[in-house]
Write a protein that holds these residues in place. Structure first.
Motif, PDB file in Angstrom:
ATOM      1  N   THR A   1       0.817  -1.213   0.000  1.00 50.60           N
ATOM      2  CA  THR A   1       0.000   0.000   0.000  1.00 50.60           C
ATOM      3  C   THR A   1       0.851   1.264   0.000  1.00 50.60           C
TER       4      THR A   1
ATOM      5  N   PRO B   1       2.813   4.314  -1.415  1.00 45.73           N
ATOM      6  CA  PRO B   1       2.704   5.091  -2.657  1.00 45.73           C
ATOM      7  C   PRO B   1       3.942   5.010  -3.551  1.00 45.73           C
TER       8      PRO B   1
ATOM      9  N   VAL C   1       2.842   1.524  -5.394  1.00 43.87           N
ATOM     10  CA  VAL C   1       1.485   1.325  -5.908  1.00 43.87           C
ATOM     11  C   VAL C   1       1.174   2.274  -7.060  1.00 43.87           C
ATOM     12  N   ASP C   2       0.525   1.734  -8.085  1.00 41.60           N
ATOM     13  CA  ASP C   2       0.020   2.530  -9.208  1.00 41.60           C
ATOM     14  C   ASP C   2      -1.465   2.761  -8.970  1.00 41.60           C
ATOM     15  N   CYS C   3      -1.838   4.018  -8.790  1.00 40.26           N
ATOM     16  CA  CYS C   3      -3.238   4.361  -8.496  1.00 40.26           C
ATOM     17  C   CYS C   3      -4.030   4.720  -9.751  1.00 40.26           C
ATOM     18  N   SER C   4      -3.432   4.575 -10.932  1.00 40.40           N
ATOM     19  CA  SER C   4      -4.110   4.965 -12.169  1.00 40.40           C
ATOM     20  C   SER C   4      -4.789   3.787 -12.868  1.00 40.40           C
TER      21      SER C   4
ATOM     22  N   PRO D   1     -12.056   2.331 -10.777  1.00 43.01           N
ATOM     23  CA  PRO D   1     -10.651   2.642 -10.503  1.00 43.01           C
ATOM     24  C   PRO D   1     -10.154   1.810  -9.317  1.00 43.01           C
ATOM     25  N   PHE D   2      -8.884   1.406  -9.381  1.00 45.33           N
ATOM     26  CA  PHE D   2      -8.298   0.674  -8.259  1.00 45.33           C
ATOM     27  C   PHE D   2      -6.790   0.886  -8.261  1.00 45.33           C
ATOM     28  N   ALA D   3      -6.135   0.407  -7.218  1.00 43.70           N
ATOM     29  CA  ALA D   3      -4.686   0.571  -7.071  1.00 43.70           C
ATOM     30  C   ALA D   3      -4.037  -0.796  -6.920  1.00 43.70           C
TER      31      ALA D   3
ATOM     32  N   THR E   1      -2.848  -6.785  -5.841  1.00 44.46           N
ATOM     33  CA  THR E   1      -3.784  -5.773  -5.369  1.00 44.46           C
ATOM     34  C   THR E   1      -4.737  -6.359  -4.328  1.00 44.46           C
TER      35      THR E   1
END
Length: 125
Positions: free
Chosen positions: A11, A13, A16-19, A43-45, A73
């Motif tokens: 988790t 940042p 993790v890719d949040c796009s 949308p998901f990360a 994920t």
């Protein structure tokens, strides 16, 4: 390794890719019982790595380019289940179909590992 909980890293940042966007494929039958997919963008990360690098296969009929990514994920991706077709994930402008999911419980609660195959190659992506 089963006692190693890496959920804090999954988790973070920095990793993790949040796009990421999942297109959930709800299968809806029409009046004649033919099924069509209704897409729902979600949308998901997750953490994305290469599962299989891009490969160009040249044949007499033409060229086929394929590749695959691996996503870890907490979002429950699916390769298909009753009433749903396989999820489609958009990553860096390309669409990938989820072909296999594995529970990733040994490294933290609720994680899945999804193998995703390239669907449509766009030049330069």
């Amino acid at each position: 390794m089963p006692l190693l909980d890496v959920s804090e890293i999954f988790t973070d940042p920095d990793f993790v890719d949040c796009s990421l966007v999942c297109y959930r494929q709800l299968q809806v039958p029409d009046d004649d019982n033919f099924v069509a997919n209704a897409q729902q963008p979600i949308p998901f990360a997750g953490i994305v790595t290469i599962d299989r690098s891009m490969q160009a296969k040249r044949m007499a009929a033409g060229q086929n380019i394929n590749g695959a990514i691996l996503i870890v994920t907490q979002f429950q991706l699916t390769e298909g289940k009753p009433g749903y077709d396989a999820d489609i994930v958009t990553y860096q402008g390309a669409n990938y179909r989820v072909t296999l999911t594995d529970p990733y419980l040994a490294y933290g609660a609720g994680f899945v590992q999804a193998h995703c195959e390239l669907m449509d190659y766009v030049d330069g992506q």
